[in-house]
Design a protein around this motif. Structure first.
Motif, PDB file in Angstrom:
ATOM      1  N   THR A   7       0.808  -1.223   0.000  1.00 53.82           N
ATOM      2  CA  THR A   7       0.000   0.000   0.000  1.00 53.82           C
ATOM      3  C   THR A   7       0.841   1.273   0.000  1.00 53.82           C
ATOM      4  OG1 THR A   7      -1.781  -1.162   1.148  1.00 53.82           O
ATOM      5  CG2 THR A   7      -1.838   1.232   1.225  1.00 53.82           C
ATOM      6  N   MET A   8       1.997   1.281   0.658  1.00 51.77           N
ATOM      7  CA  MET A   8       2.825   2.489   0.703  1.00 51.77           C
ATOM      8  C   MET A   8       3.244   2.932  -0.693  1.00 51.77           C
ATOM      9  SD  MET A   8       3.910   4.643   2.940  1.00 51.77           S
ATOM     10  CE  MET A   8       4.542   6.228   2.449  1.00 51.77           C
ATOM     11  N   ILE A   9       3.693   1.996  -1.499  1.00 53.89           N
ATOM     12  CA  ILE A   9       4.150   2.359  -2.842  1.00 53.89           C
ATOM     13  C   ILE A   9       2.970   2.591  -3.773  1.00 53.89           C
ATOM     14  CG2 ILE A   9       5.616   1.693  -4.787  1.00 53.89           C
ATOM     15  CD1 ILE A   9       7.022   2.412  -2.127  1.00 53.89           C
ATOM     16  N   GLU A  10       1.862   1.920  -3.535  1.00 55.55           N
ATOM     17  CA  GLU A  10       0.639   2.229  -4.280  1.00 55.55           C
ATOM     18  C   GLU A  10       0.252   3.687  -4.044  1.00 55.55           C
ATOM     19  OE1 GLU A  10      -4.021   0.759  -4.660  1.00 55.55           O
ATOM     20  OE2 GLU A  10      -2.673  -0.229  -3.256  1.00 55.55           O
ATOM     21  N   GLY A  11       0.299   4.133  -2.789  1.00 58.71           N
ATOM     22  CA  GLY A  11      -0.030   5.514  -2.462  1.00 58.71           C
ATOM     23  C   GLY A  11       0.939   6.510  -3.062  1.00 58.71           C
ATOM     24  N   LEU A  12       2.218   6.198  -2.993  1.00 54.59           N
ATOM     25  CA  LEU A  12       3.225   7.106  -3.562  1.00 54.59           C
ATOM     26  C   LEU A  12       3.115   7.170  -5.087  1.00 54.59           C
ATOM     27  CD1 LEU A  12       6.313   6.243  -1.342  1.00 54.59           C
ATOM     28  CD2 LEU A  12       5.048   8.403  -1.375  1.00 54.59           C
ATOM     29  N   SER A  13       2.824   6.044  -5.724  1.00 60.83           N
ATOM     30  CA  SER A  13       2.657   6.034  -7.184  1.00 60.83           C
ATOM     31  C   SER A  13       1.479   6.909  -7.605  1.00 60.83           C
ATOM     32  CB  SER A  13       2.433   4.602  -7.679  1.00 60.83           C
ATOM     33  OG  SER A  13       3.537   3.777  -7.418  1.00 60.83           O
ATOM     34  N   ALA A  44       2.843  -6.383  -6.561  1.00 56.57           N
ATOM     35  CA  ALA A  44       4.025  -5.593  -6.224  1.00 56.57           C
ATOM     36  C   ALA A  44       4.035  -4.316  -7.050  1.00 56.57           C
ATOM     37  CB  ALA A  44       5.307  -6.388  -6.485  1.00 56.57           C
ATOM     38  N   HIS A  45       4.274  -3.189  -6.394  1.00 50.02           N
ATOM     39  CA  HIS A  45       4.390  -1.901  -7.065  1.00 50.02           C
ATOM     40  C   HIS A  45       5.786  -1.339  -6.812  1.00 50.02           C
ATOM     41  CE1 HIS A  45       0.093  -2.059  -7.660  1.00 50.02           C
ATOM     42  NE2 HIS A  45      -0.125  -2.051  -6.359  1.00 50.02           N
ATOM     43  N   ALA A  46       6.344  -0.661  -7.811  1.00 49.94           N
ATOM     44  CA  ALA A  46       7.710  -0.155  -7.702  1.00 49.94           C
ATOM     45  C   ALA A  46       7.802   1.307  -8.111  1.00 49.94           C
ATOM     46  CB  ALA A  46       8.656  -0.989  -8.566  1.00 49.94           C
ATOM     47  N   ILE A  47       8.715   2.023  -7.483  1.00 51.48           N
ATOM     48  CA  ILE A  47       9.016   3.396  -7.874  1.00 51.48           C
ATOM     49  C   ILE A  47      10.527   3.584  -7.958  1.00 51.48           C
ATOM     50  CG2 ILE A  47       6.915   4.448  -6.950  1.00 51.48           C
ATOM     51  CD1 ILE A  47       8.534   5.274  -4.465  1.00 51.48           C
ATOM     52  N   THR A  48      10.926   4.506  -8.806  1.00 48.40           N
ATOM     53  CA  THR A  48      12.322   4.939  -8.851  1.00 48.40           C
ATOM     54  C   THR A  48      12.459   6.238  -8.066  1.00 48.40           C
ATOM     55  OG1 THR A  48      12.683   3.958 -11.037  1.00 48.40           O
ATOM     56  CG2 THR A  48      14.226   5.687 -10.347  1.00 48.40           C
ATOM     57  N   ALA A 107       8.911 -10.567  -8.753  1.00 51.04           N
ATOM     58  CA  ALA A 107       9.777 -10.822  -9.914  1.00 51.04           C
ATOM     59  C   ALA A 107       9.152 -10.246 -11.180  1.00 51.04           C
ATOM     60  CB  ALA A 107      10.006 -12.324 -10.065  1.00 51.04           C
ATOM     61  N   ASP A 108       7.849 -10.416 -11.337  1.00 50.01           N
ATOM     62  CA  ASP A 108       7.160  -9.914 -12.526  1.00 50.01           C
ATOM     63  C   ASP A 108       7.279  -8.398 -12.639  1.00 50.01           C
ATOM     64  OD1 ASP A 108       5.066 -10.616 -14.739  1.00 50.01           O
ATOM     65  OD2 ASP A 108       4.188  -8.931 -13.657  1.00 50.01           O
ATOM     66  N   THR A 109       7.114  -7.689 -11.518  1.00 48.95           N
ATOM     67  CA  THR A 109       7.178  -6.223 -11.557  1.00 48.95           C
ATOM     68  C   THR A 109       8.594  -5.733 -11.823  1.00 48.95           C
ATOM     69  OG1 THR A 109       5.280  -5.985 -10.088  1.00 48.95           O
ATOM     70  CG2 THR A 109       6.802  -4.126 -10.191  1.00 48.95           C
ATOM     71  N   ILE A 110       9.593  -6.346 -11.211  1.00 51.56           N
ATOM     72  CA  ILE A 110      10.977  -5.925 -11.450  1.00 51.56           C
ATOM     73  C   ILE A 110      11.360  -6.135 -12.912  1.00 51.56           C
ATOM     74  CG2 ILE A 110      13.392  -6.489 -10.968  1.00 51.56           C
ATOM     75  CD1 ILE A 110      12.657  -6.882  -8.063  1.00 51.56           C
ATOM     76  N   PRO A 156      14.648  14.136  -2.415  1.00 45.79           N
ATOM     77  CA  PRO A 156      14.697  13.277  -3.600  1.00 45.79           C
ATOM     78  C   PRO A 156      13.368  13.233  -4.351  1.00 45.79           C
ATOM     79  CG  PRO A 156      14.640  11.953  -1.614  1.00 45.79           C
ATOM     80  CD  PRO A 156      14.798  13.361  -1.160  1.00 45.79           C
ATOM     81  N   TYR A 157      13.434  12.712  -5.581  1.00 44.15           N
ATOM     82  CA  TYR A 157      12.294  12.769  -6.485  1.00 44.15           C
ATOM     83  C   TYR A 157      11.840  11.367  -6.891  1.00 44.15           C
ATOM     84  CZ  TYR A 157      14.202  17.489  -7.001  1.00 44.15           C
ATOM     85  OH  TYR A 157      14.688  18.756  -6.764  1.00 44.15           O
ATOM     86  N   ILE A 158      10.535  11.247  -7.120  1.00 40.80           N
ATOM     87  CA  ILE A 158       9.997  10.024  -7.721  1.00 40.80           C
ATOM     88  C   ILE A 158       9.932  10.255  -9.224  1.00 40.80           C
ATOM     89  CG2 ILE A 158       8.032   8.463  -7.889  1.00 40.80           C
ATOM     90  CD1 ILE A 158       7.358   9.108  -5.003  1.00 40.80           C
ATOM     91  N   THR A 159      10.738   9.522  -9.975  1.00 38.38           N
ATOM     92  CA  THR A 159      10.837   9.753 -11.419  1.00 38.38           C
ATOM     93  C   THR A 159      10.036   8.749 -12.246  1.00 38.38           C
ATOM     94  OG1 THR A 159      12.849   8.404 -11.597  1.00 38.38           O
ATOM     95  CG2 THR A 159      13.129  10.780 -11.158  1.00 38.38           C
ATOM     96  N   HIS A 160       9.846   7.539 -11.722  1.00 36.99           N
ATOM     97  CA  HIS A 160       9.118   6.498 -12.447  1.00 36.99           C
ATOM     98  C   HIS A 160       8.269   5.697 -11.459  1.00 36.99           C
ATOM     99  CE1 HIS A 160      12.632   7.340 -14.971  1.00 36.99           C
ATOM    100  NE2 HIS A 160      11.963   6.840 -16.007  1.00 36.99           N
ATOM    101  N   ALA A 161       7.186   5.133 -11.965  1.00 34.43           N
ATOM    102  CA  ALA A 161       6.357   4.236 -11.165  1.00 34.43           C
ATOM    103  C   ALA A 161       5.902   3.075 -12.043  1.00 34.43           C
ATOM    104  CB  ALA A 161       5.141   4.967 -10.608  1.00 34.43           C
ATOM    105  N   THR A 162       6.119   1.859 -11.564  1.00 31.74           N
ATOM    106  CA  THR A 162       5.678   0.663 -12.278  1.00 31.74           C
ATOM    107  C   THR A 162       4.574  -0.002 -11.465  1.00 31.74           C
ATOM    108  OG1 THR A 162       7.867   0.308 -13.268  1.00 31.74           O
ATOM    109  CG2 THR A 162       6.359  -1.569 -13.238  1.00 31.74           C
ATOM    110  N   THR A 163       3.401  -0.065 -12.042  1.00 35.13           N
ATOM    111  CA  THR A 163       2.239  -0.653 -11.372  1.00 35.13           C
ATOM    112  C   THR A 163       2.206  -2.152 -11.628  1.00 35.13           C
ATOM    113  OG1 THR A 163       1.009   1.391 -11.718  1.00 35.13           O
ATOM    114  CG2 THR A 163      -0.268  -0.563 -11.150  1.00 35.13           C
ATOM    115  N   GLY A 164       2.071  -2.916 -10.552  1.00 31.89           N
ATOM    116  CA  GLY A 164       2.126  -4.357 -10.682  1.00 31.89           C
ATOM    117  C   GLY A 164       0.812  -4.993 -11.100  1.00 31.89           C
ATOM    118  N   LYS A 165       0.902  -6.235 -11.542  1.00 31.10           N
ATOM    119  CA  LYS A 165      -0.250  -7.069 -11.829  1.00 31.10           C
ATOM    120  C   LYS A 165      -0.448  -8.060 -10.685  1.00 31.10           C
ATOM    121  CE  LYS A 165       0.342  -7.131 -16.887  1.00 31.10           C
ATOM    122  NZ  LYS A 165       0.644  -8.020 -18.046  1.00 31.10           N
ATOM    123  N   VAL A 166      -1.664  -8.541 -10.537  1.00 28.87           N
ATOM    124  CA  VAL A 166      -1.921  -9.591  -9.553  1.00 28.87           C
ATOM    125  C   VAL A 166      -1.436 -10.921 -10.128  1.00 28.87           C
ATOM    126  CG1 VAL A 166      -3.687 -10.848  -8.267  1.00 28.87           C
ATOM    127  CG2 VAL A 166      -3.883  -8.368  -8.569  1.00 28.87           C
TER     128      VAL A 166
END
Length: 337
Positions: free
Chosen positions: A114-120, A328-332, A212-215, A182-192
């Motif tokens: 949820t933390m990275i979902e919110g930041l994205s 899984a959600h990811a941000i740069t 693994a799928d999101t990375i 610092p800055y959030i430059t990219h966000a990758t939204t994951g799949k279930v």
């Protein structure tokens, strides 16, 4: 036309939002761990002066937001949106805290992601011109999670070594349309992703395929390589899930082991008897807003891939024999742009 979208699941922000503040509160056990010096507040009693663990968790959520506001010298009335959630049914920790904060609120549920979902989503709101200040916040509590997902603590059930210890903690991050990073430059939204795991005491294994799928998707979408990052941090893989994740990535040609850390491993010392490691929505939130942002601001890391993972189970689904989907959600996060 989605001009800011890269590949299938990633967004590149034209005006990357700045992380201007973060607030953290943790429980007594977390305050005994190796990251103790990076937390703003360590509770002496995990009831936090309340009559129930659930009330204590909601108070932690609210006070983490207030800590972040105080650091940024902002008032809650200046915040455009609060994006938050937790692990409890109907996300009551976040919703009841938002009731007190009196701010426009989007309630989110991504379990421990949820933390990275919110930041994205917060970064998208700011980059899209819909907000100047957004707060993303999450919380979890060992005792509320155990009561909901596994067994009443009073039963004294022996925990298997694959199990993870839900972090008692809350973290809040303030994003702004302007700032020094610092800055959030990219966000990758994951799949279930669901490969059929059913053991609620082995969530690392359930979440690893989604991680693994999101990375892999992030690298394909952005064109980045492992060498473009100083460190790759996951939210709640812990030891069991982390080892599975590394193996899954290695089979696909991605060897991240030398740059890899996991919040669930870093927050506790092995002597604290947490078995596989930490978990919970508050785990990634307090490690990010405490230790990691400190390292980025001090120049230890210049570019970070931060990903939080979630096991999307519920008591009802488990009782009906359902498997545990993961996401899984990811941000740069970059020190400069």
């Amino acid at each position: 036309m989605a001009e800011k979208k890269l590949g299938s699941q990633t967004v590149k922000f034209k005006n990357p939002p700045s992380i201007i503040s973060g607030g953290t509160i943790v429980g007594p056990k977390e305050g005994e761990g190796p990251l103790r010096d990076y937390f703003d507040m360590i509770l002496v009693d995990d009831t936090y002066g309340e009559k129930s663990w659930e009330k204590a968790e909601s108070k932690m959520f609210q006070d983490a937001v207030n800590l972040a506001l105080k650091k940024a010298n902002l008032k809650i009335s200046e915040i455009d949106y609060l994006l938050g959630g937790d692990l409890l049914n109907q996300i009551i920790s976040a919703s009841f805290a938002a009731r007190q904060l009196n701010v426009p609120h989007f309630g989110l549920y991504g379990a421990c992601s949820t933390m990275i979902e919110g930041l994205s989503l917060g970064a998208m709101l700011i980059d899209g011109g819909y907000a100047d200040y957004v707060i993303a916040a999450t919380s979890s509590h060992f005792s509320t999670a155990e009561r909901q997902y596994r067994y009443p603590l009073e039963q004294g059930i022996q925990r298997p070594f694959t199990s993870q210890w839900t972090v008692t903690g809350a973290g809040a991050t303030i994003l702004a349309s302007t700032g020094n990073g610092p800055y959030i430059t990219h966000a990758t939204t994951g799949k279930v992703v669901d490969l059929g795991m059913k053991d609620a005491n082995n969530m690392g294994a359930a979440m690893a395929p989604a991680a693994a799928d999101t990375i892999i998707t992030h690298f394909k979408d952005t064109g980045f390589t492992i060498d473009d990052y100083d460190i790759i941090v996951t939210g709640d893989m812990a030891r069991v899930g982390g080892s599975i994740l590394l193996e899954l990535l290695y089979k696909e040609g991605y060897d991240i082991e030398k740059k890899y850390k996991d919040c669930g491993i870093e927050i506790y010392d092995e002597s604290q008897d947490v078995h596989s490691g930490g978990s919970g929505a508050g785990c990634s939130a307090v490690v990010l807003n405490g230790w990691l942002l400190s390292q980025i601001r001090n120049g230890v890391y210049k570019r970070v891939l931060f990903m939080a993972t979630g096991a999307l189970l519920s008591p009802t689904s488990s009782q009906q024999g359902e498997s545990i989907p993961g996401i899984a959600h990811a941000i740069t996060i970059s020190r400069t742009i």
